[in-house]
Design an enzyme around this catalytic site. Structure first.
Site, short mmCIF file in Angstrom:
data_model
loop_
_atom_site.label_atom_id
_atom_site.label_comp_id
_atom_site.label_asym_id
_atom_site.label_seq_id
_atom_site.Cartn_x
_atom_site.Cartn_y
_atom_site.Cartn_z
N ILE A 106 -31.02 -29.65 -127.31
CA ILE A 106 -30.33 -29.26 -128.54
C ILE A 106 -30.05 -30.49 -129.39
O ILE A 106 -30.20 -30.47 -130.63
CB ILE A 106 -29.04 -28.52 -128.20
CG1 ILE A 106 -29.36 -27.14 -127.60
CG2 ILE A 106 -28.15 -28.35 -129.44
CD1 ILE A 106 -28.16 -26.39 -127.06
N VAL A 153 -21.94 -43.28 -120.41
CA VAL A 153 -20.66 -42.85 -120.97
C VAL A 153 -19.53 -42.89 -119.96
O VAL A 153 -18.35 -42.78 -120.33
CB VAL A 153 -20.76 -41.43 -121.58
CG1 VAL A 153 -21.73 -41.41 -122.75
CG2 VAL A 153 -21.13 -40.40 -120.52
N TYR A 188 -21.63 -20.72 -113.89
CA TYR A 188 -21.31 -21.84 -114.78
C TYR A 188 -20.16 -22.66 -114.22
O TYR A 188 -20.05 -23.86 -114.47
CB TYR A 188 -20.99 -21.30 -116.17
CG TYR A 188 -21.21 -22.32 -117.26
CD1 TYR A 188 -22.41 -23.01 -117.38
CD2 TYR A 188 -20.21 -22.60 -118.20
CE1 TYR A 188 -22.61 -23.93 -118.38
CE2 TYR A 188 -20.40 -23.52 -119.21
CZ TYR A 188 -21.61 -24.19 -119.29
OH TYR A 188 -21.81 -25.10 -120.29
N LYS A 241 -15.95 -27.18 -120.51
CA LYS A 241 -16.15 -26.79 -121.90
C LYS A 241 -14.85 -26.29 -122.53
O LYS A 241 -14.60 -26.52 -123.72
CB LYS A 241 -17.24 -25.72 -122.01
CG LYS A 241 -18.64 -26.21 -121.67
CD LYS A 241 -19.11 -27.33 -122.58
CE LYS A 241 -20.58 -27.68 -122.33
NZ LYS A 241 -21.02 -28.82 -123.16
N ILE A 263 -29.76 -20.82 -124.37
CA ILE A 263 -31.00 -21.46 -124.81
C ILE A 263 -31.57 -22.27 -123.66
O ILE A 263 -30.85 -22.96 -122.94
CB ILE A 263 -30.74 -22.38 -126.02
CG1 ILE A 263 -30.28 -21.54 -127.24
CG2 ILE A 263 -31.97 -23.19 -126.38
CD1 ILE A 263 -29.87 -22.37 -128.42
N ALA A 273 -30.71 -29.09 -119.21
CA ALA A 273 -29.38 -28.93 -118.64
C ALA A 273 -29.15 -27.50 -118.17
O ALA A 273 -28.55 -27.26 -117.11
CB ALA A 273 -28.32 -29.31 -119.67
#
Length: 270
Positions: free
Chosen positions: A21, A66, A159, A166, A195, A199
């Site tokens: 994305i 990160v 998930y 999230k 989508i 990942a």
């Protein structure tokens, strides 16, 4: 006609390959006139992303971890020199952390390390990058956008910890928006539908999830990655100048559905 992002400088985090994305957003931003800088995860990723960055004329792409603030500081220091201290927008499309198998089975079995890593990579990484770029973003009517998923609001099978991460990310966006608004910085979240990305391949029974969301969304299909990229332009450009602290869904409307029973249309009795 002027392009939406003409003359703007942007940083895109999270490009993994041509299907990600983040890449589609980056390409759309470039098509709308933005000058882009990017980071990638590691040397293994470079062979996939380097041709992509070069195809849009990007002269700045660096490996960045990160999870290490010193790595972020070094790369953002180089970015400051490259863009001469000016930055108009950031796209944060970074997620990860669960240990193998933690996106399957029972959520209660999530490990302590998997939980902590998911929060560090998927949520706190945004704060770390913003702290190191704040001087470049300040007083430029800058825009920051991150990427979430409906699993942060509602339970999605397999998930697990990523849904919790999230949810934290979306709350993080609201607090950052409130904190940074006084300096002219908008912070928003885009929530794409189901989508196929690299990942997403880690989610168990993903093909079933795709079929289910397509069958039950109001538009009777899944949103495309191009539609997600186009929606990002609203949040990153001056068109979204009055929007901050929001999570905007681009999922063909699936997130609004409750019970969607198949009801036959009543025949016209004449």
């Amino acid at each position: 006609m002027n392009k939406l992002l003409q003359g703007k400088k942007g940083l895109v985090l999270g490009v993994a390959n041509e299907h990600s994305i983040a890449w589609h957003i980056a390409k759309k931003c470039w098509e709308e006139g933005a000058e882009l800088a990017s980071t990638y995860q590691n040397e293994k990723t470079l062979r996939f992303v380097q041709p992509l960055f070069e195809s849009i004329g990007s002269k700045f792409y660096h490996e960045m971890d990160v999870t290490r603030e010193d790595s972020v500081q070094v790369v953002m220091g180089k970015l400051r020199e490259h863009f001469e201290g000016e930055l108009d927008f950031i796209v944060h499309s970074v997620a990860g952390g669960p240990k193998k198998g933690e996106l399957e089975g029972r959520f209660i079995q999530t490990s302590r390390q998997g939980f902590m890593d998911s929060m560090l990579i998927s949520v706190f990484s945004l704060n770390v990058v913003l702290k190191e770029t704040l001087d470049m973003l300040r007083n430029r009517d800058a825009a920051v956008m991150t990427v979430s998923y409906m699993g942060g609001e509602r339970v999605v099978t397999n998930y697990n910890i990523m849904g919790v991460a999230k949810a934290a990310l979306e709350s993080n966006v609201r607090y950052l928006a409130a904190d940074l608004g006084r300096e002219g910085i908008r912070v928003n979240c885009l929530s794409p539908g189901t989508i196929k990305t690299r990942a997403a391949s880690g989610i168990g029974a993903f093909n079933q999830l795709i079929e289910h969301t397509a069958a039950h969304s109001p538009l009777r299909r899944n949103a495309t990655v191009d539609e997600v990229a186009k929606a990002s332009l609203l949040l990153l450009s001056d068109w979204g100048s009055g929007i901050t602290g929001e999570t905007i869904y681009v999922d063909a409307g699936f997130h609004i559905t409750g019970v969607d029973l198949p009801i036959e249309e009543e025949k016209d009795r004449g």
